[in-house]
Design a protein around this motif. Structure first.
Motif, PDB file in Angstrom:
ATOM      1  N   UNK A 110       0.828  -1.208   0.000  1.00 37.90           N
ATOM      2  CA  UNK A 110       0.000   0.000   0.000  1.00 37.90           C
ATOM      3  C   UNK A 110       0.863   1.260   0.000  1.00 37.90           C
ATOM      4  N   UNK A 111       1.883   1.277   0.848  1.00 36.31           N
ATOM      5  CA  UNK A 111       2.760   2.443   0.919  1.00 36.31           C
ATOM      6  C   UNK A 111       3.543   2.631  -0.375  1.00 36.31           C
ATOM      7  N   UNK A 112       3.950   1.544  -1.001  1.00 34.47           N
ATOM      8  CA  UNK A 112       4.664   1.637  -2.281  1.00 34.47           C
ATOM      9  C   UNK A 112       3.766   2.225  -3.361  1.00 34.47           C
ATOM     10  N   UNK A 146       2.297   6.888  -6.730  1.00 36.63           N
ATOM     11  CA  UNK A 146       1.314   7.879  -7.152  1.00 36.63           C
ATOM     12  C   UNK A 146       1.763   9.300  -6.867  1.00 36.63           C
ATOM     13  N   UNK A 147       2.361   9.505  -5.719  1.00 39.07           N
ATOM     14  CA  UNK A 147       2.869  10.833  -5.374  1.00 39.07           C
ATOM     15  C   UNK A 147       4.006  11.248  -6.295  1.00 39.07           C
ATOM     16  N   UNK A 148       4.893  10.305  -6.602  1.00 38.21           N
ATOM     17  CA  UNK A 148       5.989  10.615  -7.519  1.00 38.21           C
ATOM     18  C   UNK A 148       5.461  10.949  -8.903  1.00 38.21           C
ATOM     19  N   UNK A 149       4.464  10.227  -9.365  1.00 36.02           N
ATOM     20  CA  UNK A 149       3.875  10.505 -10.664  1.00 36.02           C
ATOM     21  C   UNK A 149       3.248  11.894 -10.679  1.00 36.02           C
ATOM     22  N   UNK A 150       2.486  12.206  -9.658  1.00 37.82           N
ATOM     23  CA  UNK A 150       1.832  13.509  -9.589  1.00 37.82           C
ATOM     24  C   UNK A 150       2.855  14.643  -9.533  1.00 37.82           C
ATOM     25  N   UNK A 151       3.957  14.410  -8.846  1.00 40.55           N
ATOM     26  CA  UNK A 151       4.975  15.449  -8.703  1.00 40.55           C
ATOM     27  C   UNK A 151       5.739  15.701  -9.996  1.00 40.55           C
TER      28      UNK A 151
END
Length: 59
Positions: free
Chosen positions: A34-36, A41-46
């Motif tokens: 889940x954390x991965x 997702x956060x890296x993609x959005x950033x």
């Protein structure tokens, strides 16, 4: 860690509950997955460069 230490018994007796340890390991695997996914997702959005995230087919 305290929970896992309790599973292993006291200093005088080492009584390992192997089934409980395996269950805890499975819980940790699920948390890691889940954390991965959240990290990815956060890296993609950033790093997304389009004017709007709504234009991204991966969102």
């Amino acid at each position: 860690m305290d929970e896992i230490a309790g599973i292993l018994g006291s200093e005088k007796t080492l009584d390992v509950d192997r089934d409980l340890l395996l269950n805890k390991a499975s819980e940790l695997d699920e948390t890691i997955q889940k954390l991965s996914a959240m990290r990815d997702g956060l890296q993609l959005a950033a790093t997304y460069t389009a004017p709007s995230h709504l234009e991204c087919p991966r969102f």
